[in-house]
Structures are given as C-alpha cells and as structure tokens.
Design an enzyme around this catalytic site. Structure first.
Site, PDB file in Angstrom:
ATOM      1  N   ASP A  54      85.939  33.618  84.668  1.00 56.87           N
ATOM      2  CA  ASP A  54      86.243  32.737  85.801  1.00 56.87           C
ATOM      3  C   ASP A  54      87.450  31.858  85.474  1.00 56.87           C
ATOM      4  O   ASP A  54      87.890  31.059  86.302  1.00 56.87           O
ATOM      5  CB  ASP A  54      85.012  31.920  86.245  1.00 56.87           C
ATOM      6  CG  ASP A  54      84.438  31.060  85.142  1.00 56.87           C
ATOM      7  OD1 ASP A  54      84.966  31.088  84.017  1.00 56.87           O
ATOM      8  OD2 ASP A  54      83.456  30.337  85.428  1.00 56.87           O
ATOM      9  N   SER A  55      88.033  32.054  84.263  1.00 57.57           N
ATOM     10  CA  SER A  55      89.342  31.460  83.965  1.00 57.57           C
ATOM     11  C   SER A  55      90.393  32.030  84.917  1.00 57.57           C
ATOM     12  O   SER A  55      91.508  31.508  84.985  1.00 57.57           O
ATOM     13  CB  SER A  55      89.737  31.719  82.511  1.00 57.57           C
ATOM     14  OG  SER A  55      89.559  33.086  82.181  1.00 57.57           O
ATOM     15  N   ASP A  93      82.129  37.132  84.679  1.00 63.14           N
ATOM     16  CA  ASP A  93      81.531  35.805  84.825  1.00 63.14           C
ATOM     17  C   ASP A  93      80.925  35.639  86.208  1.00 63.14           C
ATOM     18  O   ASP A  93      81.606  35.883  87.225  1.00 63.14           O
ATOM     19  CB  ASP A  93      82.616  34.720  84.675  1.00 63.14           C
ATOM     20  CG  ASP A  93      82.740  34.231  83.251  1.00 63.14           C
ATOM     21  OD1 ASP A  93      81.761  34.324  82.486  1.00 63.14           O
ATOM     22  OD2 ASP A  93      83.833  33.726  82.903  1.00 63.14           O
ATOM     23  N   LYS A 123      78.122  37.442  82.731  1.00 62.14           N
ATOM     24  CA  LYS A 123      78.005  36.304  81.804  1.00 62.14           C
ATOM     25  C   LYS A 123      77.652  35.058  82.608  1.00 62.14           C
ATOM     26  O   LYS A 123      78.214  34.844  83.684  1.00 62.14           O
ATOM     27  CB  LYS A 123      79.309  36.108  81.031  1.00 62.14           C
ATOM     28  CG  LYS A 123      79.307  34.870  80.132  1.00 62.14           C
ATOM     29  CD  LYS A 123      80.386  34.904  79.056  1.00 62.14           C
ATOM     30  CE  LYS A 123      81.768  34.492  79.519  1.00 62.14           C
ATOM     31  NZ  LYS A 123      81.877  33.124  80.041  1.00 62.14           N
ATOM     32  N   GLU A 125      76.738  30.718  82.150  1.00 63.36           N
ATOM     33  CA  GLU A 125      76.851  29.553  81.262  1.00 63.36           C
ATOM     34  C   GLU A 125      75.537  28.774  81.245  1.00 63.36           C
ATOM     35  O   GLU A 125      74.930  28.557  82.302  1.00 63.36           O
ATOM     36  CB  GLU A 125      77.981  28.636  81.747  1.00 63.36           C
ATOM     37  CG  GLU A 125      79.355  29.287  81.638  1.00 63.36           C
ATOM     38  CD  GLU A 125      80.491  28.347  82.060  1.00 63.36           C
ATOM     39  OE1 GLU A 125      80.231  27.162  82.356  1.00 63.36           O
ATOM     40  OE2 GLU A 125      81.640  28.820  82.080  1.00 63.36           O
ATOM     41  N   GLU A 192      81.765  28.405  72.718  1.00 65.65           N
ATOM     42  CA  GLU A 192      83.088  27.846  72.989  1.00 65.65           C
ATOM     43  C   GLU A 192      83.197  26.438  72.415  1.00 65.65           C
ATOM     44  O   GLU A 192      82.352  25.570  72.678  1.00 65.65           O
ATOM     45  CB  GLU A 192      83.348  27.820  74.512  1.00 65.65           C
ATOM     46  CG  GLU A 192      84.724  27.274  74.855  1.00 65.65           C
ATOM     47  CD  GLU A 192      85.185  27.598  76.271  1.00 65.65           C
ATOM     48  OE1 GLU A 192      84.513  28.386  76.971  1.00 65.65           O
ATOM     49  OE2 GLU A 192      86.238  27.053  76.668  1.00 65.65           O
TER      50      GLU A 192
HETATM   51  O1  KIV Z   1      86.388  32.436  81.770  1.00 65.20           O
HETATM   52  C1  KIV Z   1      86.722  32.707  80.608  1.00 65.20           C
HETATM   53  O2  KIV Z   1      87.844  33.167  80.334  1.00 65.20           O
HETATM   54  C2  KIV Z   1      85.751  32.469  79.549  1.00 65.20           C
HETATM   55  C3  KIV Z   1      86.237  32.529  78.136  1.00 65.20           C
HETATM   56  C4  KIV Z   1      86.978  31.310  77.829  1.00 65.20           C
HETATM   57  C5  KIV Z   1      85.145  32.780  77.181  1.00 65.20           C
HETATM   58  O3  KIV Z   1      84.608  32.224  79.816  1.00 65.20           O
END
Ligand code: KIV
Length: 274
Positions: A54-55, A93, A123, A125, A192
C-alpha cells in the site's frame, strides 16, 4: 520435503518455498512493485517475493500516507503485477479500512483481491486485534503475511515514523503478537523499523520466516520499496534504505537529452521516419 535440491530451484515460489528457505538458512529477497513492467523486470531478475504494497499510495499516487489508497486501487495494481510475474510469490497489502471493521469484511476484501487479481496471498498490519481475522482468512484458504513494528496504517496513532518497540513493554507485546500470528497460521511476518536485537531474537524463536525493513540483518529476509532502492524517490532517506542507483537523476538526464533532440530537430532522423 522439497522435491528440489535447493528451494531456489523452484519454478514457482510458494509459501512452502519460503519456509524451506528459512529452514535452509537462505535469506529471502522481497521488493515492492505496482505495475506490469516493473514486476516483469523484478521477476526476471530472480526476486523471491513481490509485494504489491500500500506504499503505492505514496509512490504511485503521491499521498503523504498509506491511508487513502482504496481496495479497488490495490486490486488494479495487483492485476498489473500478476500479469508480469512467472516465478515470484505475489503478496498484496489489504489497504486501510478494508479489514479492520470485522473478520467478515476482511474476508470479503481478501477474496476480492485473490479472485480479481490472481495474486497468491495478502498482508495485514497488526497483532492481537486481527488474529481472529487472520484465522478466518486462512480457514478460507487465503495465505496471510503479518506486519508488526512500525505499521504505517496506524501512523496517526503512533504520531510519527519513529523506531517501534524500543521500550520493554512494546517489545514484549511484539514478541507475543508474533507468536499469535504464527499460531494463527501466517506464513511469514514483516518487521518494520524495530531494534535489530529484538528482530533477531523473535526471528530465531519463530518457525515461520520474518522479513525485515529497518530491522537488521538477522531477519530471514529483507524487503525494500523498489522506488527507494532504485533512487527514484529522493525525499525519503531513513537509514534503512540502501540506494542501488540514482534513477531519478539518470531519468532526468535522459529526458533532457530528448528535449534537446526535439528542439534541435535531430530527432527523428530519416531512419526513424516513414
Ligand atoms: O507497503 C509497503 O511497501 C510495505 C513495506 C514497507 C513492507 O508494507
């Protein structure tokens, strides 16, 4: 037992391959991708895991945090990535707001990701509060990766991007959460921005692989945001980012060459014309 002499020989990376890599002491290399062309390059280069992070909210859409990106956006990015991948395991994510409400909502979101994109896993969190959700997804056949430490979807609760779990109480909580996620059936956990000694201790105690970002060298693998690693981003400089290039200035140079060729009418030539 693997049918391959080395997990690295697997024609497709699966959650089982990652488990075998941990058991064989082979570090897992993971990077982010959000589009077909990048995914094809990373996969062709031999990356083990591609994270549709989600980056994307930051590096694709230009938002300050990961909170605004939607499930529809994540599915779009995941579809593009999956089309470019032959070997890597693709993890997507679940974005903020698509799984925190309750485990049914999370299941609906995760099923959409799996069905509509063809990705291999999701994934999420968090620790204890999402354990029942993780169990529900896994019961439905969806592989889940955890994410502990600095969890960017909670940035407004943390109040900033500082290193997490430096104090005893938070470190103990992280250890307990990691164990709960493993018991719930996660196939791996991202750590992280936590102290390297803590990451080393938890990585050793868990049977599932841990993937670090700003968590030292003793995790079972490492992940970076590709745009940071390639030097496409320049305004984000935490010490855990290693830049393998400076593509921002290289691309700017190439664009300037193009502009100059257009202005001077040296592009296109007769050979480049019909
Ligand atoms: O969204 C992302 O890129 C991440 C990484 C920083 C692990 O969750």
């Amino acid at each position: 037992m693997s049918i391959h002499p080395s997990p690295l020989d697997s024609p497709k990376v699966t959650t089982r391959t990652l488990q075998e890599m941990k058991q064989s002491g082979i570090p897992i290399a993971m990077l982010t991708a959000y589009d077909y062309t990048s995914a094809r390059i990373l996969d062709g280069a031999g990356i083990d895991v591609i994270l549709v992070g989600d980056s994307a909210s930051n590096v694709m859409a230009g938002f300050e945090t990961t909170l605004p990106i939607t499930l529809d956006h994540m599915i779009y990015h995941a579809q593009c990535v999956v089309r470019g991948v032959d070997r890597a395991l693709v993890v997507v994510d679940l974005p903020f707001g698509s799984y925190q409400g309750n485990s049914r909502e999370a299941l609906v979101s995760a099923i959409r990701v799996m069905k509509e994109s063809g990705a291999h896993s999701v994934k999420l969190e968090g620790g204890k509060p999402i354990v029942s959700t993780v169990e529900r997804l896994i019961e439905a056949g969806i592989p889940v990766m955890g994410h502990l430490g600095l969890t960017p979807q909670s940035i407004y609760r943390f109040g900033g991007y500082q290193v997490r779990a430096k104090e005893e109480e938070e470190a103990e909580q992280l250890k307990a959460d990691a164990l709960l996620l493993q018991e719930a059936g996660c196939f791996g956990i991202v750590f992280e921005k936590i102290p390297q000694e803590l990451a080393a201790e938890v990585s050793k105690s868990l049977s599932i692989p841990t993937i670090g970002i700003g968590a030292g060298s003793h995790c079972d693998g490492q992940v970076l945001v590709t745009h940071d690693a390639l030097g496409l981003t320049t305004d984000f400089n935490p010490r855990f980012v290693r830049r393998y290039g400076h593509l921002d200035s290289q691309i700017a140079g190439m664009v300037q060459n193009y502009i100059s060729d257009v202005r001077s009418r040296s592009f296109p030539t007769d050979e480049e014309s019909y």
